[in-house]
Design an enzyme around this catalytic site. Structure first.
Site, PDB file in Angstrom:
ATOM      1  N   ARG B 291      50.720  48.711  28.165  1.00 33.59           N
ATOM      2  CA  ARG B 291      50.036  49.611  29.474  1.00 33.59           C
ATOM      3  C   ARG B 291      48.993  50.798  28.778  1.00 33.59           C
ATOM      4  O   ARG B 291      48.191  51.004  29.081  1.00 33.59           O
ATOM      5  CB  ARG B 291      50.916  50.125  30.277  1.00 33.59           C
ATOM      6  CG  ARG B 291      51.581  49.241  31.113  1.00 33.59           C
ATOM      7  CD  ARG B 291      52.626  49.415  32.147  1.00 33.59           C
ATOM      8  NE  ARG B 291      52.897  48.710  32.795  1.00 33.59           N
ATOM      9  CZ  ARG B 291      53.735  48.701  33.982  1.00 33.59           C
ATOM     10  NH1 ARG B 291      54.516  49.840  34.065  1.00 33.59           N
ATOM     11  NH2 ARG B 291      53.834  47.578  34.985  1.00 33.59           N
ATOM     12  N   TYR B 434      45.675  43.666  35.422  1.00 28.01           N
ATOM     13  CA  TYR B 434      46.712  43.365  34.542  1.00 28.01           C
ATOM     14  C   TYR B 434      47.835  44.097  34.017  1.00 28.01           C
ATOM     15  O   TYR B 434      47.605  45.474  34.280  1.00 28.01           O
ATOM     16  CB  TYR B 434      46.486  42.243  33.545  1.00 28.01           C
ATOM     17  CG  TYR B 434      45.467  42.691  32.543  1.00 28.01           C
ATOM     18  CD1 TYR B 434      45.257  43.816  31.934  1.00 28.01           C
ATOM     19  CD2 TYR B 434      44.705  41.438  31.829  1.00 28.01           C
ATOM     20  CE1 TYR B 434      44.311  44.222  30.961  1.00 28.01           C
ATOM     21  CE2 TYR B 434      43.781  41.822  30.997  1.00 28.01           C
ATOM     22  CZ  TYR B 434      43.753  43.079  30.450  1.00 28.01           C
ATOM     23  OH  TYR B 434      42.770  43.315  29.568  1.00 28.01           O
ATOM     24  N   GLU B 435      49.071  43.623  33.496  1.00 24.64           N
ATOM     25  CA  GLU B 435      49.903  44.675  33.233  1.00 24.64           C
ATOM     26  C   GLU B 435      50.599  45.618  34.275  1.00 24.64           C
ATOM     27  O   GLU B 435      50.840  46.555  33.906  1.00 24.64           O
ATOM     28  CB  GLU B 435      49.654  45.535  31.923  1.00 24.64           C
ATOM     29  CG  GLU B 435      49.169  44.714  30.743  1.00 24.64           C
ATOM     30  CD  GLU B 435      49.958  43.910  30.288  1.00 24.64           C
ATOM     31  OE1 GLU B 435      51.205  43.954  30.166  1.00 24.64           O
ATOM     32  OE2 GLU B 435      49.534  42.604  29.423  1.00 24.64           O
ATOM     33  N   GLY B 436      50.530  45.117  35.288  1.00 23.26           N
ATOM     34  CA  GLY B 436      51.087  45.887  36.595  1.00 23.26           C
ATOM     35  C   GLY B 436      49.591  46.516  37.219  1.00 23.26           C
ATOM     36  O   GLY B 436      49.017  47.138  36.420  1.00 23.26           O
TER      37      GLY B 436
END
Lengths: 580, 580
Positions: B291, B434-436
């Protein structure tokens, strides 16, 4: 594939109730034949055409794009057939005058139809997109022979047309145009190169009518030496091919099914439109219609993207409700997650607000042409001149931002082309750039149309907004929010005009934010009207009043920060880093 | 082709002066060998690699994309060669521990290197992008045999790795994962399908190490039944091909040179990482590093897009200066037009602010791992947990918005793919997803990390900001702006925490705006420091102090409206239109 479902309910609500347009048509002689029934019929049929014929070609048009081979351009599979169907159904003639074969419908209905075509397939809509503007330009500036020859073919859609302005060295600055005209055989020969010409070449019609800005023989340098010429691809009298060629099509971020052409004029035969060296003025007839059309593209993109995301959010099951929520603890569609719901609610507010602004402007276009007295026409024209750049810049930005928020609803799936959200983001970006960038619209509004006359015309618009707020807002708590914002804006305006006299760069630095502030106040007018209507007979669509409250609660108060930035623009801007 | 010129001056200013990191390294035992000279050397060399090797492959990678044939994936021309050069130069081992062949460099320097790689070529940087996260995950959770076998190969870059989480029905909601593990021969067999796997298959390395989230045999349903497994493409002991296959690559909006794969596990041999059914926790070690890396991608896109637009604006001659401007009346580069200048100044402020936030977070990562006392490490970790989602969401949004503003500087040319501005817009959109998604980051920050502990940890962060403002802001007029904003924010926070107890949906609705407010206050801390430094020995880059003033004048005051919206989020959201 992304479906398109025409937003007939909201369109009708805006046209019939918010703007009250059909009730007004009996007072506008040229429109007296039209009524609510005409309006509903046109919208229903256009919606069907957009959904059934155009929307299915949207994704394939994007995938295939246009192909250039030896000067010929092939449009994507299905585009030419859809255009034939469009012509056969009589759509091109919608807003054209009956004397040239048109149907003389209100511009407002044409605007709603335009919105639907673009929502369904922006790239395809580019081909007939300039028809009406070219028609208006030719009707205003052509001599009777040119009109008789060309207007019926444009009104019927038999021929399509282009607007040839940009050259590599002349984008926003048309004074740098080099394409030149020389007199020859009672007409002109045009030589030069143009770029970014939408529909400069294609396989939809046998002939293409180019309106070309070029240097008049013997004219002065700069923008005052430009004339507008009509240059057909095929000479109608002889059937001979004119010396205008397409050298290639651009590979673009979006609207890939629209052929964006580089054009070469090699002594092409052309006819003068309007006065010599008054080309910019003649072209602006077309450009102003085009700018409203571009604003509508923003509405169209916002609408399509919002509904696409809404459908997905109602189907996609993912995660559980927030703790304590009424829904229990089972997995739910993501539309019920507060963050997604808030995102969608903001999208709805942006789209429906932009629609009211753009349709209002189309209504003013009707009034400016058809109102019975010169005073009424002049008043409408005055507002129209202010609202055209505002709608162009505000609605296109809103459309792109909604496309961006809508893509976010799809999560990672939004980034995959198959879903369609990515195409919407790509396609919706162009309206912020063409027909004058949004920054140019803002300068047009603030510098040329507000500061230049000391705020007189704009003051009349603000008077309208204030009168409307006093009338529609009676008994509503939001009335005070709108009136306070208007009063603060007038104070800001007075200071801005005063200080611009001493620092002419100030309004240029403040222009983008000023346009935002003006748009928020215009939106406030119509959302207040929505609240007034909602209080009445309950004819407003579901959630409409709450969306209006959302606007006054969370959107309009942002004007304070926007106006703070306008004040800060008095200071000089920081130097830019130049370490590389 | 878009050039890349590493912003060494600003990077050094932030690392050395704003954050004062090298001065701190002697106190962090593991970093005691490093100093300003190391830092400058690493940045200079990485900048050279990014500019000379990666940037020239950026446009071609986008044009060619990746091609899938019978389970094999070919990356764009030049990508594999660039990766070999990257490995030979020792770049993969930068942040890895010396015991496994790494160089043990500060995470802060790794972050700066990461920014440069992404600015030059985001798609290419995706292949080694997860190396460090996988390395950290394996170092934390692998048994000694797995570590001995895999860590040296990851540190050297001999093998690359993936993070296999998403499935069609399980995106944000990993509890819905169906891929399952069964015990077999002292290890596990993995069966199931994964989508959106970056670098799931490619031609850069002989082996690919997949970290796979799958259901533990006999584990409970939902997220608590997931374990993390290491699944190599090739079994290192036998050289045998493991039963993991790539079924295709996605056609995406951007980062088209990065292979986004659909993966199929058919009884693939895997090894457990960490405890059974603790897969999410093990994976989050990797996810948190990722993140921060994604936040840096936002900085990288903003930097590259801003500088690209700045170069263009200085070369493109168009239009005359505003009347009365000092420049006279001759045509000028568009950078001198106030609207363009204002746009570029806003871009600079956004990029350099985002860089300070992201680098600060990387510095906290160093402190959380290497500070001498447990208390210091715990304090750093507490801030890091708050700042990771903030940097992910804020910096990625900033990067995309700058790419969008930069595109606008190019006018119509920005829409043509050849210019490179369009690719920047497309590539810069993925980090928000992406990555949440950014919405998930906001909920992580407000709901899980602030409301859950009654604001205790966040209160410590606000204390830091206040102490810094009192110290750095002495004698500056901007000190009061920052302190007032902090005080207002604390009041808002107290109300928010109180009301969340009664309405648990409230913080979910307010989360996005809350993250924005928190980010503005963090930015205020560092821009105040910039002003303090500018007042001192004059070592700040040109225009830096004016950019800081620009932040306090025009950006930070926006927090009032953001916090107004947070208060409005107490009300229920409007219904969404459902007429279609």
């Amino acid at each position: 594939m992304r479906r398109y479902v025409p937003p007939l309910q909201d369109m009708q609500f805006v046209i019939e109730r918010v703007l009250g347009a059909p009730a007004q048509w009996p007072d506008l002689p040229a429109l007296a034949d039209h009524d609510i029934e005409t309006a509903r019929h046109v919208l229903t049929e256009a919606g069907r055409f957009a959904a059934d014929v155009l929307a299915p070609l949207n994704a394939v048009g994007d995938r295939e794009g246009c192909t250039w081979t030896d000067g010929q351009v092939a449009t994507p599979a299905g585009f030419a057939g859809a255009y034939r169907a469009y012509v056969e159904a009589g759509w091109p003639s919608l807003g054209c005058a009956p004397e040239w074969g048109g149907q003389g419908l209100p511009h407002l209905l044409e605007a709603a139809v335009q919105e639907m075509l673009v929502s369904a397939n922006h790239a395809w809509s580019m081909y007939p997109g300039l028809l009406h503007g070219a028609y208006a330009c030719l009707a205003a500036h052509g001599d009777s022979a040119l009109k008789a020859l060309y207007l019926p073919r444009l009104a019927s859609g038999e021929w399509l047309c282009t607007m040839c302005l940009t050259e590599p060295q002349a984008g926003s600055d048309l004074g740098r145009i080099r394409t030149r005209a020389t007199e020859r055989d009672g007409a002109y020969a045009i030589d030069g190169g143009k770029i970014f010409i939408s529909g400069g070449e294609h396989d939809l019609t046998d002939n293409i009518v180019h309106l070309v800005l070029a240097r008049h023989p013997g004219g002065p340098p700069g923008p005052r030496g430009l004339s507008l010429f009509l240059v057909p691809k095929v000479l109608p009298d002889t059937g001979e091919r004119n010396a205008v060629y397409c050298d290639g099509v651009e590979s673009k971020l979006g609207i890939r099914g629209s052929a964006t052409c580089s054009m070469r004029f090699e002594g092409a035969r052309g006819w003068l439109l309007g006065e010599p060296c008054k080309g910019l003025a003649a072209m602006f007839v077309m450009m102003n219609a085009a700018r409203l059309g571009v604003g509508l593209q923003g509405v169209a993109h916002g609408e399509a993207a919002y509904k696409h995301a809404l459908r997905y959010a109602r189907e996609r099951i993912q995660g559980r409700p927030a703790p304590g929520a009424a829904e229990g603890t089972e997995p739910v569609p993501i539309a019920r997650h507060p963050a997604v719901h808030a995102n969608l609610a903001a999208q709805r507010c942006a789209v429906e607000g932009a629609r009211m602004l753009a349709y209002w402007t189309a209504q003013l276009l009707d009034e400016s042409e058809y109102a019975p007295t010169p005073d009424q026409r002049r008043d409408a024209h005055e507002r129209l001149a202010l609202l055209t750049p505002l709608v162009k810049a505000w609605c296109t930005r809103a459309g792109f931002e909604v496309a961006d928020q809508a893509l976010q609803v799809f999560g990672g799936h939004g980034y995959i082309e198959e879903t369609g959200a990515a195409q919407a983001l790509r396609d919706s970006r162009i309206p912020l750039l063409y027909e004058g960038t949004n920054e140019i619209q803002a300068v047009d509004l603030l510098v040329r149309k507000i500061v230049a006359d000391g705020g007189a015309a704009y003051g009349h618009l603000l008077d309208d907004l204030e009168a409307a707020a006093r009338h529609d807002g009676r008994g509503l708590e939001q009335q005070a929010v709108q009136l306070d914002a208007l009063a603060a804006h007038r104070r800001l305006l007075a200071g801005l005009i005063r200080e611009s006299a001493e620092d002419p760069g100030y309004p240029y630095r403040a222009a983008d934010d000023f346009l935002r502030a003006a748009a928020l106040l215009c939106l406030g007018r119509w959302w207040l009207k929505v609240l007034a209507l909602s209080r009445g007979d309950g004819a407003a669509p579901r959630g409409k009043a709450a969306t209006a409250c959302h606007f006054f609660d969370t959107v309009l108060p942002g004007i304070a920060h926007v106006e703070h930035r306008i004040r800060c623009a008095r200071r000089a801007l920081p130097d830019l880093d130049d370490c590389d």
